[in-house]
Scaffold this motif. Structure first.
Motif, mmCIF file in Angstrom:
data_model
loop_
_atom_site.group_PDB
_atom_site.id
_atom_site.type_symbol
_atom_site.label_atom_id
_atom_site.label_comp_id
_atom_site.label_asym_id
_atom_site.label_seq_id
_atom_site.Cartn_x
_atom_site.Cartn_y
_atom_site.Cartn_z
ATOM 1 N N GLU A 12 0.839 -1.213 0.000
ATOM 2 C CA GLU A 12 0.000 0.000 0.000
ATOM 3 C C GLU A 12 0.865 1.250 0.000
ATOM 4 O O GLU A 12 0.590 2.207 -0.724
ATOM 5 C CB GLU A 12 -0.922 -0.011 1.230
ATOM 6 C CG GLU A 12 -2.051 -1.019 1.138
ATOM 7 C CD GLU A 12 -2.706 -1.272 2.482
ATOM 8 O OE1 GLU A 12 -3.705 -2.002 2.515
ATOM 9 O OE2 GLU A 12 -2.197 -0.735 3.500
ATOM 10 N N LEU A 17 -1.406 3.796 -2.023
ATOM 11 C CA LEU A 17 -2.810 3.497 -1.734
ATOM 12 C C LEU A 17 -3.160 3.903 -0.299
ATOM 13 O O LEU A 17 -2.281 4.070 0.547
ATOM 14 C CB LEU A 17 -3.085 2.005 -1.930
ATOM 15 C CG LEU A 17 -2.879 1.457 -3.349
ATOM 16 C CD1 LEU A 17 -3.040 -0.057 -3.344
ATOM 17 C CD2 LEU A 17 -3.844 2.100 -4.325
ATOM 18 N N GLY A 40 -7.339 0.645 -6.374
ATOM 19 C CA GLY A 40 -7.277 2.035 -6.815
ATOM 20 C C GLY A 40 -7.600 2.183 -8.275
ATOM 21 O O GLY A 40 -6.972 2.955 -8.985
ATOM 22 N N GLY A 43 -4.539 0.547 -10.061
ATOM 23 C CA GLY A 43 -3.216 0.651 -9.482
ATOM 24 C C GLY A 43 -2.260 1.331 -10.439
ATOM 25 O O GLY A 43 -2.587 2.285 -11.104
ATOM 26 N N SER A 72 -7.331 7.266 -10.805
ATOM 27 C CA SER A 72 -7.057 6.068 -10.002
ATOM 28 C C SER A 72 -7.683 6.135 -8.619
ATOM 29 O O SER A 72 -7.844 5.112 -7.959
ATOM 30 C CB SER A 72 -5.547 5.863 -9.867
ATOM 31 O OG SER A 72 -4.992 6.781 -8.931
ATOM 32 N N ARG A 74 -6.431 7.418 -5.879
ATOM 33 C CA ARG A 74 -5.483 7.339 -4.768
ATOM 34 C C ARG A 74 -5.500 8.620 -3.924
ATOM 35 O O ARG A 74 -5.724 9.698 -4.453
ATOM 36 C CB ARG A 74 -4.057 7.144 -5.298
ATOM 37 C CG ARG A 74 -3.774 5.835 -5.989
ATOM 38 C CD ARG A 74 -2.317 5.862 -6.449
ATOM 39 N NE ARG A 74 -1.907 4.617 -7.041
ATOM 40 C CZ ARG A 74 -2.097 4.295 -8.325
ATOM 41 N NH1 ARG A 74 -2.728 5.139 -9.120
ATOM 42 N NH2 ARG A 74 -1.682 3.133 -8.791
ATOM 43 N N ASN A 87 2.380 11.100 -1.805
ATOM 44 C CA ASN A 87 2.006 9.858 -2.471
ATOM 45 C C ASN A 87 2.108 9.983 -3.987
ATOM 46 O O ASN A 87 2.484 9.043 -4.684
ATOM 47 C CB ASN A 87 0.577 9.450 -2.094
ATOM 48 C CG ASN A 87 0.498 8.870 -0.694
ATOM 49 O OD1 ASN A 87 1.521 8.614 -0.073
ATOM 50 N ND2 ASN A 87 -0.710 8.681 -0.199
#
Length: 276
Positions: A12, A17, A40, A43, A72, A74, A87
């Protein structure tokens, strides 16, 4: 050795994530690898990559990456009052290839704390800004501008294909510096097939889009004329062989024939190319 829960947390974090995103029960026949692939909304799958090649535009890639990241779903990982995105930087790193990845690794070896955020701040910790600075180079732009002045439409290359090449070079050559419409149009026309270029210039297009549309119309008119006079489908000719070769074959085929035999042979040629 890490247990399954610890592996989930590691994955993650590496993929950017949300915490515990991989904890939901697996479906029938689904594995953890499947969950990672689809987490997500896909990904990392579907994220555009960037290699740092001269024909790649860093600004184009950043736009594509930011759209893909948003889709996505995220979390961005806000840093410093919600301005920088940690991130997003982590995911962007997984998209680097070739020269770009080599540059990133070398920079991290110098200062490990750099290139960890994703924002517009002009500082060493900001991966986005540093990528723009590194891959927007004056020497590359100069080479691409020279290439733009010398570009030529290739044999059997359609206007659409030529335009795609022209725009790709133009984007890199003019990063951050818009080129006047007059020069864009002139370089485009100058690289066209001589006859096409003559007709397009005669119509005096005022911008690149007008020049492209005019070139496509002239190309269609030329193909239609050749099809009527030779009985050949020009789209098929472009796919199969050079027009000069076709005409040479046709000329040799009729050499030494009397007028009646020539006419019969032409009718056969028309039938062969789907003409009535």
């Amino acid at each position: 050795m890490a247990n399954e829960a610890q592996i989930r947390r590691i994955m993650e974090n590496a993929m950017g994530l949300a915490p515990n995103a991989l904890d939901n029960a697996l479906g029938a026949g689904q594995t953890l690898a499947d969950r990672i692939q689809t987490a997500g909304m896909g990904g990392i799958v579907g994220m555009p990559t960037f290699s740092g090649k001269e024909d790649e535009d860093i600004n184009d890639w950043i736009r594509q990456f930011e759209i893909a990241f948003t889709v996505s779903g995220r979390p961005e990982g806000n840093v410093g009052g919600g301005v920088c995105r940690q991130n997003k930087a982590n995911v962007a790193i997984t998209c680097l290839r070739g020269v770009a990845l080599q540059w990133y690794n070398e920079e991290k070896e110098k200062v490990a704390a750099n290139l960890v955020n994703w924002c517009d701040h002009n500082e060493d910790r900001n991966l986005k800004r540093r990528l723009i600075d590194r891959f927007t180079r004056n020497d590359v732009q100069r080479r691409k501008m020279l290439e733009l002045t010398r570009i030529k439409q290739r044999t059997n290359e359609s206007v659409e294909e030529y335009t795609r090449r022209f725009r790709s070079i133009l984007r890199v050559a003019t990063r951050g510096h818009a080129l006047d419409d007059l020069y864009q149009v002139n370089y485009f026309i100058q690289g066209l097939d001589a006859m096409l270029g003559y007709h397009v210039r005669r119509n005096n297009p005022t911008n690149l889009n007008d020049a492209v549309n005019e070139a496509k119309r002239e190309e269609e008119a030329k193909d239609e004329l050749l099809m009527k006079t030779t009985g050949l489908d020009m789209k098929r000719v472009g796919q199969e062989k050079n027009m000069e070769e076709i005409l040479k074959e046709e000329t040799n085929e009729y050499k030494g024939m009397n007028p009646i035999a020539k006419e019969l042979q032409k009718k056969k040629l028309k039938v062969r190319n789907g003409m009535s």
